[in-house]
Design a protein around this motif. Sequence first.
Motif: not given
Length: 146
Positions: A112-116, A50-51, A82-83, A106-107
Amino acid sequence: MKVIKEVLETNVESAAIRNRMTASEVETLLKEQEADLLKENPLQLKKLGIDEITQLKGGKNYAAVLVDLETRKPITLLEKRNKAVIAEYLSSLGSEVLNQIEEVSIDLWIPYKSLIQEMLPNAQVVSQRCGRVSLRRRLRTPIDSM
């Protein structure tokens, strides 16, 4: 396609200038590419990248790019990074696909991290240590051949 590669490396405005196009024409190209990408559901997706790309110079308007890192092909281009927008797309893949994803690159953008963590229970988060460069390097070959 050269223009799409340039958008991924810079932004819509810069790619438009380099290719003697308007930003609107580049955005149309991206939308056409997105339509082609959406025809295929990534059923065998194991490694996801994801970028984001900036749509305008100055980096205030971002689009999200999701990539199958094993096939090195873009999966989709989303108008926003956005998330909620990314979550909606991931949900559309279905739980079977989401549960088989083992790794997400991810960066360090916190959403991003919380979504994953929320949506991909079996995925290990791999941060892009060198920012966008590492994901783009992994994609260079297929984008060159678009």
